[in-house]
Motif scaffolding. Structure first.
Motif, PDB file in Angstrom:
ATOM      1  N   ILE A  88       7.425  19.471  58.032  1.00 21.65           N
ATOM      2  CA  ILE A  88       6.839  20.697  57.521  1.00 21.65           C
ATOM      3  C   ILE A  88       5.324  20.557  57.483  1.00 21.65           C
ATOM      4  N   ILE A 113      15.471  27.074  58.175  1.00 19.64           N
ATOM      5  CA  ILE A 113      14.799  26.776  59.460  1.00 19.64           C
ATOM      6  C   ILE A 113      15.827  26.433  60.530  1.00 19.64           C
ATOM      7  N   SER A 173      12.390  17.701  48.518  1.00 13.20           N
ATOM      8  CA  SER A 173      13.399  18.537  49.186  1.00 13.20           C
ATOM      9  C   SER A 173      14.171  17.758  50.242  1.00 13.20           C
ATOM     10  N   ILE A 181      13.456  25.539  53.705  1.00 18.29           N
ATOM     11  CA  ILE A 181      13.663  24.570  54.772  1.00 18.29           C
ATOM     12  C   ILE A 181      15.083  24.659  55.321  1.00 18.29           C
ATOM     13  N   VAL A 212       7.827  18.911  49.250  1.00 13.04           N
ATOM     14  CA  VAL A 212       8.532  18.756  50.525  1.00 13.04           C
ATOM     15  C   VAL A 212       9.350  17.476  50.537  1.00 13.04           C
ATOM     16  N   HIS A 257      12.572  16.184  52.978  1.00 14.58           N
ATOM     17  CA  HIS A 257      11.980  16.339  54.303  1.00 14.58           C
ATOM     18  C   HIS A 257      10.593  15.701  54.366  1.00 14.58           C
ATOM     19  N   LYS A 270      13.366  17.429  58.476  1.00 18.98           N
ATOM     20  CA  LYS A 270      12.497  18.357  59.193  1.00 18.98           C
ATOM     21  C   LYS A 270      11.049  18.048  58.836  1.00 18.98           C
ATOM     22  N   GLY A 329       8.423  23.853  60.408  1.00 15.85           N
ATOM     23  CA  GLY A 329       8.051  24.966  59.551  1.00 15.85           C
ATOM     24  C   GLY A 329       6.641  24.755  59.033  1.00 15.85           C
TER      25      GLY A 329
END
Length: 233
Positions: free
Chosen positions: A6, A233, A34, A230, A31, A36, A4, A59
């Protein structure tokens, strides 16, 4: 797992007369750790440009920084209020306008937490000492990468799903949420009652007053806050 994107709200630094887009690397690292992809959203005032950037994102993280102008919550500037940045305030209001229009999940950290509360109609303590019975140090003198205070966490919240009922967190702020915005609930408090976490009662909008982006390198639970946000989302 598909990555994703962010968005991370940016700031501006001024060095030798040169304005530079500026953001702490810690948010980017959190991020990426994580699993992403971060996208820095620099300060700009063009609303169409802000919306176009947010539309490619899944996000938004609203980041830390200087104080929010008390004008936004109908108060005069107190003598204990700190540095203000009207350019950033104006930009972040536009970011929040577009993000909420898009029904985008939002995580606010420190100033970002305060901006969420102010944007939706809440107020701030312009300094934590203005709260009755404020007894602990909220601007820690040691490393930001280490904890300094306990927070108690409400069951059913995003923070509870990651950290459980109590956690040891860092603290680097002198302002804090006072009156919480309508449609929000308190999810965490310090032992002196300072609000350390909020979230919307129905939307995917969350805020924390501490700095998990700094402590995530050595504390898997703090990284878990980003992962859980996340994942929702």
């Amino acid at each position: 797992m598909s990555k994703k994107i962010i968005a991370i709200s940016g700031g501006i630094s001024r060095e030798n007369g040169v304005r530079r887009a500026n953001i702490s690397q810690n948010y980017i690292d959190a991020v990426v750790a994580s699993g992403h992809s971060p996208l820095i959203l620099p300060i700009m005032q063009d609303e169409e440009a802000i919306e176009a950037a947010l539309r490619v994102c899944d996000g938004l993280i609203m980041t830390g920084g200087v104080d929010i102008n008390p004008l936004y919550y109908n108060q005069p500037v107190h003598r204990l209020c700190g540095e203000l940045d009207d350019e950033r305030d104006t930009y972040e209001k536009k970011v929040m306008d577009k993000a909420t229009m898009l029904d985008m999940p939002i995580l606010g950290i420190c100033r970002g937490n305060q901006m969420i509360n102010v944007y939706f109609g809440g107020t701030l303590y312009q300094d934590v000492t203005l709260k009755d019975q404020n007894v602990i140090q909220h601007t820690q003198q040691g490393s930001r990468g280490k904890g300094c205070q306990f927070i108690d966490i409400e069951e059913g919240s995003l923070l509870y799903s990651v950290l459980g009922k109590r956690a040891y967190v860092n603290s680097y702020h002198h302002q804090a949420v006072d009156q919480i915005a309508p449609q929000f609930k308190v999810t965490a408090t310090a032992v002196d009652g300072i609000i350390e976490g909020i979230e919307h009662v129905s939307k995917k909008i969350y805020g924390v007053q501490f700095h998990p982006e700094v402590t995530h390198y050595e504390d898997e639970l703090m990284l878990g806050i980003f992962k859980e946000f996340i994942n929702r989302i």
